[in-house]
Design a protein around this motif. Structure first.
Motif, PDB file in Angstrom:
ATOM      1  N   ILE A   1       0.852  -0.982   0.213  1.00  0.00           N
ATOM      2  CA  ILE A   1      -0.284  -0.093  -0.414  1.00  0.00           C
ATOM      3  C   ILE A   1       1.223   0.912   0.473  1.00  0.00           C
ATOM      4  N   GLY A   2       0.804   2.599  -0.851  1.00  0.00           N
ATOM      5  CA  GLY A   2       1.051   3.179  -1.157  1.00  0.00           C
ATOM      6  C   GLY A   2       1.258   4.517  -2.198  1.00  0.00           C
TER       7      GLY A   2
ATOM      8  N   SER B   1      -3.279   6.486  -6.205  1.00  0.00           N
ATOM      9  CA  SER B   1      -2.620   5.449  -4.572  1.00  0.00           C
ATOM     10  C   SER B   1      -3.254   4.407  -4.990  1.00  0.00           C
ATOM     11  N   SER B   2      -2.958   3.051  -4.458  1.00  0.00           N
ATOM     12  CA  SER B   2      -3.818   1.945  -5.066  1.00  0.00           C
ATOM     13  C   SER B   2      -2.694   0.962  -4.492  1.00  0.00           C
ATOM     14  N   GLY B   3      -3.656   0.490  -4.183  1.00  0.00           N
ATOM     15  CA  GLY B   3      -3.007  -1.092  -3.502  1.00  0.00           C
ATOM     16  C   GLY B   3      -2.760  -2.771  -4.525  1.00  0.00           C
TER      17      GLY B   3
ATOM     18  N   LYS C   1      -7.484   1.043  -6.175  1.00  0.00           N
ATOM     19  CA  LYS C   1      -7.179   3.034  -6.281  1.00  0.00           C
ATOM     20  C   LYS C   1      -8.260   3.387  -5.666  1.00  0.00           C
ATOM     21  N   ASP C   2      -9.044   2.700  -5.021  1.00  0.00           N
ATOM     22  CA  ASP C   2      -9.788   3.122  -4.032  1.00  0.00           C
ATOM     23  C   ASP C   2      -9.042   4.632  -2.907  1.00  0.00           C
TER      24      ASP C   2
ATOM     25  N   VAL D   1      -7.165   7.389  10.376  1.00  0.00           N
ATOM     26  CA  VAL D   1      -7.175   5.702   9.980  1.00  0.00           C
ATOM     27  C   VAL D   1      -7.900   5.098   8.900  1.00  0.00           C
ATOM     28  N   GLU D   2      -7.646   4.127   7.633  1.00  0.00           N
ATOM     29  CA  GLU D   2      -8.037   4.127   7.008  1.00  0.00           C
ATOM     30  C   GLU D   2      -8.472   2.232   7.387  1.00  0.00           C
TER      31      GLU D   2
END
Length: 326
Positions: free
Chosen positions: A140-141, A153-155, A174-175, A202-203
């Protein structure tokens, strides 16, 4: 201490003299704390390729001289199969990269792994990585290069095999909010992304599981601490380059650089995030050990931190601490 009241837990010096590094990475394999790369001068843009390990049974640092170690900072690492130090992405002194390197702790050899699936016009730095259940690695980043300008940003899920040397990045989402210098911790059936921006502290990524990094005994001690404290009425201020580690419903957060303008140097603030029912924060207090860009790992019932910068001059440190429950 800067607290008016005693802390429930604080950092106890474990080894006073060790490799000075900031924006390096760390992982524990068997009874060794491995650290790699980073910067030895916070003003420098050229990372180092040093690999050291601390024998946690003797308290003695050792240096590897194996050829092939990459020069990287602001990268991430995971311990893979209790044998390999796997390095993911980072700044190589010229650009951000999504490359993978592994160090075999049994043969003391480096190997660069083949990757596919990651955007060619982007790279990774100040990102996070965590091993999830099922043999996948969540990365992530914020992406670098062209994507940085769009704050994209994407995971990604990273999967592969060391023996075959081929790994695949698969886009997960991508969210995800853009973050840099954040932390990533697993607790229960969720992953918690903390900091790395001045809002949305925090997410939560639900339905993704990662093995607990801390032991049940440590989690129980954190539970007892929280029961004696009042939960915060609002989230802590945004911060970056802190550390966090957790599991079994609790995540410890320490240090970093805050976005609120109240501090112009790394802080020693310590929090516990309770994830049992709803997200609740408890402030343990402010430690005299103020750090940013440091690393954090768990060894049995011990939470360890190493290195980072401190003070107004951003002095790079090489000491190692253990969290002591007072």
């Amino acid at each position: 201490m800067t607290n008016e009241t005693p802390l429930a837990a604080d950092w106890k010096l474990l080894v006073s003299v060790g490799p000075c590094a900031v924006f390096h990475v760390a992982c524990i394999i068997r009874h060794r704390l491995y650290i790699h790369g980073g910067l030895t001068n916070v003003q420098s843009k050229m990372p180092v390729n040093n690999l050291y390990w601390l024998d946690l049974q003797t308290g003695i640092w050792n240096e590897s001289h194996a050829e092939g170690s990459p020069c990287l900072s602001h990268h991430s690492s995971v311990a893979w199969q209790d044998r390999y130090v796997l390095l993911i992405g980072g700044w190589d002194g010229r650009s951000r990269t999504s490359s993978l390197h592994c160090f075999d702790t049994e043969t003391s050899k480096w190997k660069q792994l083949e990757t596919s699936g990651y955007p060619k016009d982007a790279g990774l730095s100040s990102h996070s990585a965590i091993v999830c259940t099922g043999g996948r690695i969540l990365v992530i980043g914020r992406e670098g290069s062209l994507h940085t300008h769009r704050k994209h940003s994407s995971g990604h899920m990273l999967t592969g095999d060391i023996s075959q040397g081929k790994w695949l990045y698969t886009v997960l989402s991508k969210d995800i909010d853009s973050r840099s210098g954040h932390s990533c911790s697993g607790s229960g059936n969720s992953i918690y992304l903390i900091g790395g921006r001045d809002d949305k502290f925090v997410e939560t990524m639900d339905s993704i599981c990662a093995p607990s990094e801390i032991s049940k005994d440590v989690a129980q001690k954190l539970k007892l601490i929280c029961e004696k404290l009042s939960r915060l009425s609002k989230m802590p201020s945004g911060r970056k380059n802190h550390v966090a580690i957790g599991g079994y419903g609790f995540i410890v957060v320490h240090g970093g650089e805050t976005f609120d303008g109240k501090h112009r140097q790394p802080v020693g603030e310590m929090y516990v995030l309770c994830t049992k029912k709803v997200i609740e924060f408890f402030k343990i207090g402010t430690s005299s050990v103020a750090r940013a860009g440091h690393v954090c790992c768990c060894y049995g019932d011990k939470i360890l931190i190493h290195g980072g910068i401190t003070g107004k001059e951003n002095t790079v440190k090489g000491d190692t601490f253990e969290l002591d429950f007072l």
